[in-house]
Scaffold this motif. Structure first.
Motif, mmCIF file in Angstrom:
data_model
loop_
_atom_site.group_PDB
_atom_site.id
_atom_site.type_symbol
_atom_site.label_atom_id
_atom_site.label_comp_id
_atom_site.label_asym_id
_atom_site.label_seq_id
_atom_site.Cartn_x
_atom_site.Cartn_y
_atom_site.Cartn_z
ATOM 1 N N ASP A 294 -4.033 2.212 3.473
ATOM 2 C CA ASP A 294 -3.614 0.952 4.089
ATOM 3 C C ASP A 294 -2.695 1.262 5.271
ATOM 4 O O ASP A 294 -1.467 1.238 5.158
ATOM 5 N N GLY A 295 -3.303 1.563 6.407
ATOM 6 C CA GLY A 295 -2.534 1.928 7.590
ATOM 7 C C GLY A 295 -1.698 0.787 8.134
ATOM 8 O O GLY A 295 -0.604 1.006 8.669
ATOM 9 N N LEU A 296 -2.171 -0.458 7.994
ATOM 10 C CA LEU A 296 -1.436 -1.595 8.531
ATOM 11 C C LEU A 296 -0.107 -1.781 7.808
ATOM 12 O O LEU A 296 0.936 -2.012 8.449
ATOM 13 N N THR A 297 -0.119 -1.669 6.474
ATOM 14 C CA THR A 297 1.128 -1.792 5.720
ATOM 15 C C THR A 297 2.058 -0.619 6.021
ATOM 16 O O THR A 297 3.287 -0.795 6.097
ATOM 17 N N GLN A 298 1.496 0.578 6.192
ATOM 18 C CA GLN A 298 2.332 1.710 6.589
ATOM 19 C C GLN A 298 3.026 1.442 7.913
ATOM 20 O O GLN A 298 4.197 1.786 8.096
ATOM 21 N N SER A 299 2.331 0.808 8.835
ATOM 22 C CA SER A 299 2.948 0.487 10.126
ATOM 23 C C SER A 299 4.086 -0.514 9.953
ATOM 24 O O SER A 299 5.108 -0.431 10.647
ATOM 25 N N HIS A 300 3.934 -1.466 9.029
ATOM 26 C CA HIS A 300 5.014 -2.419 8.749
ATOM 27 C C HIS A 300 6.239 -1.698 8.183
ATOM 28 O O HIS A 300 7.379 -2.027 8.532
ATOM 29 N N LEU A 301 6.004 -0.724 7.292
ATOM 30 C CA LEU A 301 7.117 0.046 6.734
ATOM 31 C C LEU A 301 7.845 0.834 7.820
ATOM 32 O O LEU A 301 9.085 0.909 7.828
ATOM 33 N N ILE A 302 7.094 1.432 8.741
ATOM 34 C CA ILE A 302 7.708 2.204 9.818
ATOM 35 C C ILE A 302 8.519 1.289 10.731
ATOM 36 O O ILE A 302 9.650 1.622 11.129
ATOM 37 N N SER A 303 7.981 0.120 11.060
ATOM 38 C CA SER A 303 8.714 -0.835 11.891
ATOM 39 C C SER A 303 9.995 -1.286 11.196
ATOM 40 O O SER A 303 11.055 -1.406 11.827
ATOM 41 N N THR A 304 9.911 -1.505 9.882
ATOM 42 C CA THR A 304 11.080 -1.958 9.133
ATOM 43 C C THR A 304 12.165 -0.907 9.107
ATOM 44 O O THR A 304 13.359 -1.215 9.289
#
Length: 614
Positions: free
Chosen positions: A88-98
């Motif tokens: 799930d790359g999209l959720t990983q991107s949300h974690l990185i942004s957070t």
């Protein structure tokens, strides 16, 4: 990092605001420079309270963000394995942004109200280990279908509940555990902790952080050893062999117009350069289909298109907020495990404060500033838990080292860096870019990063007498136990059966956290086996903490609270005894002296207010 002493035993700290350049702390006043060039090399262009031009603040702030890039990005990528987010790359991107957003927010809090030194805040590996230990428990083991990309529907409620339930459990444990750090910091108990913690406790604790992550590094690198070896070789080349070679860059200034300036780019950004080049090679090889397209073939994970159209799916703007993954839950096992990481983080941060003070031209931090710094770090971990990074925050040693390279110790640079990290967290595309880094490239970065963390832990033994059989036994036994016991528990998870479920979970998390096991044995043995303070390294370890300059004018200007809060606390009889507030001094005299001492055109407080409220 202990400060060097002069022959009279007084720490040689130079804090000169009247000069354009400030002496570095280890410059001897009695020695003449061999040359003007050598003299300038031991000077700071800007001290901690100076305000560089706005464009220099932005440029150096970007550099600090890039220096912290490796550690900040690595944590969510590792954590995604325990959260069942492999595909799930999209959720990983949300974690990185957070994590970028929260790191920037905590940096602004630390520089403005905490230790007030130019020190960056970011994710910490000391909380990553207990988090992964908690997620390895049987109740949190990822379902088998989440490991198969063809079976994962990232938008299905079932999959979302799988990873969000784990994240909420982490959030609650981190928030409750961080309250302990807040209490220890603002109550002044950190000084009591430091009396019993020496090099033989710190060395195995920090070293085992890197050593226990060898499986994550090996798994990621093993997807394509050629790519991972190239990444490692590039990072080593840039950071070790080319670090003293300057690269000419075109610059423009009003005086010199367009001209070339030499920058030690390899010494400043070795990880970013190595990862970027390997990433580019993987992208080119993916375009020409050099890597296989069959998921079962070796080398498939080196492709850059595995996360699908994550760049297209990620929003341009995103705003992380507390509770974005739901209401946090709390488990006793998770809280106890996080406490072990919090204690390690506190001790490490105290050493970073002293190192940062030396490199930024500031006096050694007084007790009230250290207490406040630890308390604000605890508050940062609380915010990180509330926002849902799955991690906490701590001071970044890498950025402390960058101060010595740039010779700019101004805290306004770190304020600019904090603002930039907040902005990066608001752009969803930024986090999405990092998720496309191939696993072998990440593995190559881990090989270097975790090795350096392990070596940094072992380097603390320089303070202890390692010719002593006592110290050799304590360190060796602590290290070996920290590797053996967690490994056995992970292979025999049913062995712990006390009859009390909660106690079983606590023991499971603690005994599978290498950092806790090694640090626990080191602490107990070092404080019970007879040995002198010199032999244990306590005397050398505490040298950095002996000089309390809390009543000097220079220390007040650096470490006192902003916006006149210190003057208010000093005027109140009972507030003077609060552990995290400056002790009572002659406030009016101090204010007059500092006002006459500050050069014209150097109004620090208004510019600091502007910088913080960008």
């Amino acid at each position: 990092m202990a400060p060097e002493k002069e022959s009279n035993g007084v720490s040689n700290y130079a804090f000169t605001l009247e000069k354009r350049f400030c002496d570095l702390p280890d410059t001897k006043h009695g020695e003449a420079s061999d040359s003007s060039l050598h003299g300038d090399s031991n000077k700071l262009a800007y001290c901690v309270t100076d305000v560089p031009p706005w464009y220099l603040c932005i440029l150096l702030g970007i550099q600090h963000c890039l220096t912290a890039f490796g550690g900040i990005v690595a944590i969510p990528l590792i954590l995604s394995q325990g959260l069942c987010l492999h595909h799930d790359g999209l959720t990983q991107s949300h974690l990185i942004s957070t994590i970028f957003f929260v790191s920037g927010l905590c940096t602004l809090l630390q520089v403005t109200f905490g230790i007030r030194l130019p020190i960056l805040q970011g994710g910490t590996f000391t909380l990553l280990l207990p988090s992964m230990a908690m997620l390895s428990m049987p109740e949190w083991t990822c379902p088998a279908w989440t490991q198969n990309a063809s079976l994962v529907n990232t938008s299905s409620p079932e999959f979302i509940e799988v990873w969000q339930s784990r994240m909420r459990a982490l959030q609650g444990s981190i928030m409750v555990g961080s309250l302990f750090q807040v209490f220890v910091g603002f109550s002044g108990l950190i000084g009591l902790f430091m009396r019993f913690i020496g090099p033989l406790t710190i060395a195995p604790t920090i070293a085992l952080i890197g050593l226990s992550l060898f499986d994550s590094a090996g798994t990621s690198a093993g997807y394509h050893w050629g790519i991972s070896a190239m990444t490692t070789a590039l990072i080593i080349l840039f950071s070790q062999y080319l670090r003293h070679i300057p690269v000419p860059f075109l610059m423009y200034s009003k005086d010199k117009k367009l001209h070339t300036s030499r920058v030690y780019i390899f010494q400043i950004l070795p990880v970013l350069l190595g990862v970027s080049l390997s990433w580019l090679v993987c992208y080119i090889l993916t375009i020409y289909n050099v890597f296989p397209t069959d998921p079962d073939q070796y080398g498939y994970r080196a492709r850059t298109d595995l996360k699908g159209d994550v760049m297209g799916q990620a929003p341009w703007f995103t705003f992380p907020y507390p509770g974005q993954w739901g209401v946090p839950t709390v488990s006793l096992a998770g809280v106890v495990g996080i406490l072990a990481g919090v204690i390690s983080s506190m001790v490490e941060s105290v050493g970073d404060y002293h190192a940062c003070a030396r490199l930024s031209g500031a006096p050694p931090p007084p007790k009230h500033a250290i207490n406040r710094g630890i308390g604000i770090e605890g508050l940062g971990c609380l915010l990180a838990g509330a926002w849902g990074t799955g991690n906490g925050t701590t001071s970044y040693s890498e950025n402390v080292g960058a101060l010595g390279i740039t010779k700019v110790g101004s805290r306004m640079v770190i304020v600019a860096g904090g603002v930039l990290m907040v902005i990066m967290g608001l752009f969803g595309k930024v986090g999405a870019i990092f998720t496309t880094i191939p696993s072998p490239v990440v593995g190559g970065m881990f090989l270097v990063m975790f090795g350096v963390i392990s070596a940094a832990g072992v380097s603390n033994l320089q303070y202890a007498d390692m010719n002593s059989s006592r110290n050799i036994f304590i360190f060796g036994f602590s290290m070996f136990s920290g590797l053996v016991i967690p490994n056995w528990i992970l292979k025999n998870q049913q062995a712990i059966a006390t009859g009390v479920v909660e106690l079983d979970q606590v023991l499971q998390v603690l005994l599978t956290t290498s950092m806790f096991v090694g640090g626990f044995f080191g602490f107990i043995l070092d404080n019970t086996i007879p040995g002198s303070k010199h032999e244990r390294g306590i005397l050398a370890w505490n040298k950095a903490h002996e000089d309390d300059s809390s009543n000097t004018l220079e220390s007040g200007e650096v470490y006192n609270l902003p916006f006149g809060l210190s003057s208010y606390s000093s005027s109140s009889s009972w507030l003077r005894f609060v552990p995290f507030l400056p002790p009572g001094v002659s406030t009016s005299l101090e204010s007059d002296a500092l006002e006459s001492k500050r050069p014209l055109g150097h109004p620090e407080p208004p510019q600091l207010i502007i910088g913080v409220t960008l």
